[in-house]
Write an enzyme that holds these catalytic residues in place. Structure first.
Site, PDB file in Angstrom:
ATOM      1  N   GLU A 176      65.092  22.974  13.100  1.00 18.36           N
ATOM      2  CA  GLU A 176      63.554  22.905  12.779  1.00 18.36           C
ATOM      3  C   GLU A 176      62.891  24.157  12.670  1.00 18.36           C
ATOM      4  OE1 GLU A 176      61.833  20.077  15.700  1.00 18.36           O
ATOM      5  OE2 GLU A 176      60.092  21.360  15.827  1.00 18.36           O
ATOM      6  N   TYR A 177      63.156  25.319  13.552  1.00 19.54           N
ATOM      7  CA  TYR A 177      62.630  26.562  13.280  1.00 19.54           C
ATOM      8  C   TYR A 177      62.970  27.053  11.833  1.00 19.54           C
ATOM      9  CZ  TYR A 177      60.840  27.623  18.040  1.00 19.54           C
ATOM     10  OH  TYR A 177      60.278  27.782  19.244  1.00 19.54           O
ATOM     11  N   ASN A 214      62.657  18.821  27.406  1.00 17.30           N
ATOM     12  CA  ASN A 214      63.297  19.620  26.773  1.00 17.30           C
ATOM     13  C   ASN A 214      63.928  20.674  27.781  1.00 17.30           C
ATOM     14  OD1 ASN A 214      63.220  19.065  24.125  1.00 17.30           O
ATOM     15  ND2 ASN A 214      61.221  20.076  23.871  1.00 17.30           N
ATOM     16  N   VAL A 223      58.720  15.083  32.507  1.00 18.98           N
ATOM     17  CA  VAL A 223      57.641  15.945  33.033  1.00 18.98           C
ATOM     18  C   VAL A 223      57.822  17.439  32.423  1.00 18.98           C
ATOM     19  CG1 VAL A 223      57.155  14.851  35.249  1.00 18.98           C
ATOM     20  CG2 VAL A 223      58.976  16.875  35.134  1.00 18.98           C
ATOM     21  N   HIS A 281      69.089  21.045  17.174  1.00 19.86           N
ATOM     22  CA  HIS A 281      68.047  20.557  16.194  1.00 19.86           C
ATOM     23  C   HIS A 281      66.756  21.193  16.177  1.00 19.86           C
ATOM     24  CE1 HIS A 281      64.251  18.388  16.190  1.00 19.86           C
ATOM     25  NE2 HIS A 281      64.957  17.125  15.208  1.00 19.86           N
ATOM     26  N   ASN A 282      66.253  21.789  17.325  1.00 20.52           N
ATOM     27  CA  ASN A 282      65.116  22.528  17.302  1.00 20.52           C
ATOM     28  C   ASN A 282      65.304  23.997  16.707  1.00 20.52           C
ATOM     29  OD1 ASN A 282      64.012  20.529  18.836  1.00 20.52           O
ATOM     30  ND2 ASN A 282      62.852  21.628  20.240  1.00 20.52           N
ATOM     31  N   SER A 342      63.459  13.509  20.303  1.00 21.71           N
ATOM     32  CA  SER A 342      62.663  14.174  19.176  1.00 21.71           C
ATOM     33  C   SER A 342      61.757  13.371  18.560  1.00 21.71           C
ATOM     34  CB  SER A 342      63.648  15.152  18.433  1.00 21.71           C
ATOM     35  OG  SER A 342      62.999  15.657  17.230  1.00 21.71           O
ATOM     36  N   ASN A 401      53.198   8.610  38.003  1.00 26.82           N
ATOM     37  CA  ASN A 401      52.888  10.110  37.540  1.00 26.82           C
ATOM     38  C   ASN A 401      52.329  10.528  38.829  1.00 26.82           C
ATOM     39  OD1 ASN A 401      52.145  11.625  35.206  1.00 26.82           O
ATOM     40  ND2 ASN A 401      50.299  11.732  36.083  1.00 26.82           N
ATOM     41  N   GLY A 417      55.457  11.074  27.827  1.00 30.18           N
ATOM     42  CA  GLY A 417      55.932   9.873  29.033  1.00 30.18           C
ATOM     43  C   GLY A 417      55.277   8.610  28.721  1.00 30.18           C
ATOM     44  N   HIS A 472      90.197  52.810  18.555  1.00 30.26           N
ATOM     45  CA  HIS A 472      90.590  51.154  18.572  1.00 30.26           C
ATOM     46  C   HIS A 472      91.601  50.472  17.834  1.00 30.26           C
ATOM     47  CE1 HIS A 472      86.921  51.144  21.182  1.00 30.26           C
ATOM     48  NE2 HIS A 472      86.260  51.586  20.330  1.00 30.26           N
ATOM     49  N   LYS A 488      69.909  18.697  21.192  1.00 36.28           N
ATOM     50  CA  LYS A 488      68.372  18.638  21.207  1.00 36.28           C
ATOM     51  C   LYS A 488      68.016  20.089  20.871  1.00 36.28           C
ATOM     52  CE  LYS A 488      64.208  17.559  20.591  1.00 36.28           C
ATOM     53  NZ  LYS A 488      63.202  18.121  21.402  1.00 36.28           N
ATOM     54  N   VAL A 491      51.677  13.069  27.509  1.00 32.12           N
ATOM     55  CA  VAL A 491      51.823  12.785  26.041  1.00 32.12           C
ATOM     56  C   VAL A 491      53.199  11.977  25.650  1.00 32.12           C
ATOM     57  CG1 VAL A 491      51.850  13.530  23.776  1.00 32.12           C
ATOM     58  CG2 VAL A 491      50.378  14.672  25.215  1.00 32.12           C
TER      59      VAL A 491
HETATM   60  P1  NAP Z   1      52.043  17.048  29.067  1.00 29.35           P
HETATM   61  O1  NAP Z   1      51.588  15.902  28.266  1.00 29.35           O
HETATM   62  O2  NAP Z   1      51.825  18.172  29.243  1.00 29.35           O
HETATM   63  O3  NAP Z   1      52.534  16.115  30.369  1.00 29.35           O
HETATM   64  C1  NAP Z   1      53.127  16.705  31.531  1.00 29.35           C
HETATM   65  C2  NAP Z   1      53.470  15.646  32.635  1.00 29.35           C
HETATM   66  O4  NAP Z   1      54.193  16.219  33.692  1.00 29.35           O
HETATM   67  C3  NAP Z   1      52.117  14.967  33.291  1.00 29.35           C
HETATM   68  O5  NAP Z   1      52.518  13.864  33.471  1.00 29.35           O
HETATM   69  C4  NAP Z   1      52.041  16.011  34.511  1.00 29.35           C
HETATM   70  O6  NAP Z   1      51.524  15.105  35.735  1.00 29.35           O
HETATM   71  C5  NAP Z   1      53.849  15.940  34.944  1.00 29.35           C
HETATM   72  N1  NAP Z   1      54.075  17.139  35.757  1.00 29.35           N
HETATM   73  C6  NAP Z   1      53.889  18.293  35.417  1.00 29.35           C
HETATM   74  N2  NAP Z   1      54.075  19.256  36.496  1.00 29.35           N
HETATM   75  C7  NAP Z   1      54.854  18.356  37.731  1.00 29.35           C
HETATM   76  C8  NAP Z   1      55.099  18.570  38.737  1.00 29.35           C
HETATM   77  N3  NAP Z   1      55.463  19.764  39.223  1.00 29.35           N
HETATM   78  N4  NAP Z   1      55.532  17.457  39.459  1.00 29.35           N
HETATM   79  C9  NAP Z   1      55.500  16.250  38.786  1.00 29.35           C
HETATM   80  N5  NAP Z   1      54.801  15.882  37.668  1.00 29.35           N
HETATM   81  C10 NAP Z   1      54.575  17.155  36.764  1.00 29.35           C
HETATM   82  O7  NAP Z   1      53.692  17.208  28.445  1.00 29.35           O
HETATM   83  P2  NAP Z   1      54.703  16.332  27.322  1.00 29.35           P
HETATM   84  O8  NAP Z   1      54.196  16.926  26.031  1.00 29.35           O
HETATM   85  O9  NAP Z   1      54.455  14.774  27.808  1.00 29.35           O
HETATM   86  O10 NAP Z   1      55.999  17.021  27.622  1.00 29.35           O
HETATM   87  C11 NAP Z   1      56.828  16.331  28.653  1.00 29.35           C
HETATM   88  C12 NAP Z   1      58.485  17.114  28.306  1.00 29.35           C
HETATM   89  O11 NAP Z   1      58.597  16.370  27.000  1.00 29.35           O
HETATM   90  C13 NAP Z   1      58.411  18.509  28.208  1.00 29.35           C
HETATM   91  O12 NAP Z   1      59.848  18.844  28.769  1.00 29.35           O
HETATM   92  C14 NAP Z   1      58.494  18.758  26.843  1.00 29.35           C
HETATM   93  O13 NAP Z   1      59.087  20.110  26.425  1.00 29.35           O
HETATM   94  C15 NAP Z   1      59.184  17.522  26.267  1.00 29.35           C
HETATM   95  N6  NAP Z   1      59.043  17.304  24.706  1.00 29.35           N
HETATM   96  C16 NAP Z   1      57.693  17.289  24.437  1.00 29.35           C
HETATM   97  C17 NAP Z   1      57.261  17.060  22.967  1.00 29.35           C
HETATM   98  C18 NAP Z   1      56.089  16.875  22.504  1.00 29.35           C
HETATM   99  O14 NAP Z   1      56.010  16.936  21.205  1.00 29.35           O
HETATM  100  N7  NAP Z   1      54.966  17.090  23.142  1.00 29.35           N
HETATM  101  C19 NAP Z   1      58.457  16.465  22.361  1.00 29.35           C
HETATM  102  C20 NAP Z   1      59.659  16.544  22.821  1.00 29.35           C
HETATM  103  C21 NAP Z   1      59.833  16.799  24.162  1.00 29.35           C
HETATM  104  P3  NAP Z   1      50.231  15.243  36.039  1.00 29.35           P
HETATM  105  O15 NAP Z   1      49.305  14.222  35.315  1.00 29.35           O
HETATM  106  O16 NAP Z   1      50.167  15.111  37.423  1.00 29.35           O
HETATM  107  O17 NAP Z   1      49.667  16.478  35.696  1.00 29.35           O
END
Ligand code: NAP
Length: 473
Positions: free
Chosen positions: A191-192, A104, A76, A187-188, A130, A33, A15, A453, A184, A13
């Site tokens: 946010e909570y 994160n 990832v 920040h979160n 964020s 990927n 990336g 103490h 960050k 999502v």
């Molecule tokens: P996501 O949609 O679940 O995508 C996960 C990605 O990680 C996929 O490309 C997956 O590849 C890859 N991946 C997972 N395990 C792997 C491994 N062992 N080796 C290589 N690639 C791997 O996650 P996302 O929401 O984009 O989140 C990614 C990061 O951004 C996380 O740290 C998350 O906490 C952070 N984040 C998310 C948000 C949000 O709102 N979603 C906001 C800020 C930060 P495959 O396609 O091969 O499964």
């Protein structure tokens, strides 16, 4: 040909949206990927941006596609997946290439990775992003930690994709190693607290005033035009407006009251405790999510105790609404004071020299806690160092005006049996902070009684013991 400006690993999502944003701002990007089908589909669906994107099936191909020194963003799952990608990149990258972890991450992992890469010739950036999916696509807030020289290499790309507030990019280098991921995390944590306090006010409007979701939406909509103007208030109004397509009932009434969490709130609280900095509103917000998850226990407890004997709020609705607005504003001030105090503590502990006005500024747009309030906060910090946000002159005035409303709401909610854990923690923090003569003289006496103490006296310096007699330590 090595003509991509930057690379990106992980087309989930965040990336994929970040990659499209980077390409759209005129930066050629190489992407990889783990699951190749995702890379192929991403490139196929990139429309007009296709030519700016180099799809790669291996990390080797990715490395070969980027102009040295090569920056690569890893987006990832936080944790072991990041270490795996770093290990792989170490095999194909050469001196001065830059690995950027934009997930994160826990800042302690970032510090470890920074150390592990020391001496390898590669540099590491821990980057907090964020704004969720929408922010990643059209302009997130970006918090960078790492070597300043590495930031210089990527500054142009990152500022081009970040949100802008009055033309100023919401992206900045904040300090070395874990600084970006720490900021960050806080920040979160804030946010909570913001979200929990909004939910508590919603609870009073729903159960204390008996208002329907759409009526409450109007209240939040109105507040969003004033000093509470913020993304979270705006989306709360929208959430409360929406109907469930399946039943036609208000959507919010069909959602189970069990909140999820991924860990950054908990990390904020752990780090606050480690640093010895009170962050009570954030702690209460994290605990409230945990209590919310105990749905079955709560139902059983309601049967055992009743629901607190919830009584409706009586009196002038206009006055209650004005107090609720003040309560939310005063609670917000206390929660931000705590979050910034935790950052100040960490800044000292880790020698980051965190630039507080810059942090407030890069949170004004792009991120989930974006608000008009952060502009006021940035100005307050620009006026010179203060021990706590509550002591910045502009905030003294605002808090003086708003805290009586918070007090009345917390008191009335307690009488009505409506839970306000974050708002009451914020009030308790404020009242304790502004009390020149507190009550810990009794704690010191107790500690001296059972553990010898010692204590300080108000009239003579040095350590003293009390006349406790027999039974004392
Ligand atoms: P996501 O949609 O679940 O995508 C996960 C990605 O990680 C996929 O490309 C997956 O590849 C890859 N991946 C997972 N395990 C792997 C491994 N062992 N080796 C290589 N690639 C791997 O996650 P996302 O929401 O984009 O989140 C990614 C990061 O951004 C996380 O740290 C998350 O906490 C952070 N984040 C998310 C948000 C949000 O709102 N979603 C906001 C800020 C930060 P495959 O396609 O091969 O499964």
């Amino acid at each position: 040909m090595a003509d991509a400006e930057i690379g990106l690993i992980g087309l989930g999502v965040m990336g994929s949206n970040l990659a499209l944003n980077i390409a759209e701002k005129g930066n050629r990007i190489a992407v990889f990927n783990r699951t190749t089908a995702r890379t192929v589909a991403f490139h196929k669906d990139a429309g007009a941006l296709k030519d700016m994107i180099v799809p790669c099936e291996t990390i080797e191909a990715l490395a070969a596609a980027i102009r040295p020194p090569r920056p690569v963003i890893i987006m990832v799952q936080a944790g072991a997946a990041v270490d795996e990608q770093i290990a792989h990149l170490r095999g194909v990258f050469s001196a001065n290439d830059i690995i950027i972890d934009a997930g994160n991450a826990n800042f302690r992992d970032t510090m470890r990775r920074f150390k592990e890469l020391e001496g390898s010739g590669l540099t590491f950036i821990g980057m907090g992003v964020s704004g969720g999916e929408e922010g990643a696509r059209h302009g997130p807030s970006i918090m960078v930690g790492g070597a300043e020289a590495s930031w210089k290499r990527v500054e142009k790309v990152l500022t081009s994709i970040s949100a802008k507030f009055d033309g100023e990019p919401c992206a900045a280098w904040l300090g070395t190693d874990g600084a970006g991921h720490f900021v960050k995390t806080i920040h979160n944590g804030i946010e909570y607290a913001d979200m929990q306090m909004i939910a508590e006010i919603y609870g009073i409007l729903r159960d204390g005033l008996g208002m329907a979701p759409k009526e409450i939406a109007q209240v939040f909509g109105k507040w969003n035009k004033g000093r509470l103007d913020s993304y979270l208030i705006e989306i709360t109004a929208k959430v409360l407006e929406a109907d469930d397509p399946k039943t036609g009932k208000p959507m919010v009434d069909m959602i189970l009251d069990r909140a999820g969490q991924k860990g950054t709130g908990k990390w904020s609280v752990i780090e606050a405790q480690q640093l010895g900095i009170p962050a009570t509103a954030i702690e209460a917000a994290v605990a409230a999510r945990v209590i919310s998850s105990l749905k079955d226990e709560r139902i059983a407890a309601e049967k055992a105790y009743g629901n607190g004997g919830v009584t409706p709020f009586t009196g002038s609705r206009q006055e209650v609404l004005a107090d609720l607005e003040s309560a939310l504003f005063a609670g917000k001030i206390a929660a931000y004071a705590q979050g910034f105090a935790v950052m100040a503590g960490a800044s000292k502990e880790f020698n980051w020299n965190l630039p507080m006005p810059t942090i407030a500024k890069i949170w004004r747009a792009g991120c989930i806690i974006r608000s008009q309030f952060l502009g006021t906060l940035a100005k307050a910090f620009s006026g010179g160092p203060v021990p706590n946000l509550l002591m910045a002159p502009a905030f003294i005035e605002m808090m003086k005006e708003a805290h009586p409303g918070l007090r009345r709401i917390v008191a009335r909610a307690a009488e009505a049996g409506l839970p306000t854990p974050a708002l009451s923690s914020a009030l308790g923090y404020f009242d304790s902070y502004r009390l020149g003569r507190g009550t810990s003289n009794v704690i010191q006496a107790q500690r001296d009684f059972f553990g010898a103490h010692g204590f300080e006296r108000i009239d003579v310096s040095g350590a003293h013991h009390g006349p406790w007699g027999s039974g004392a330590a």
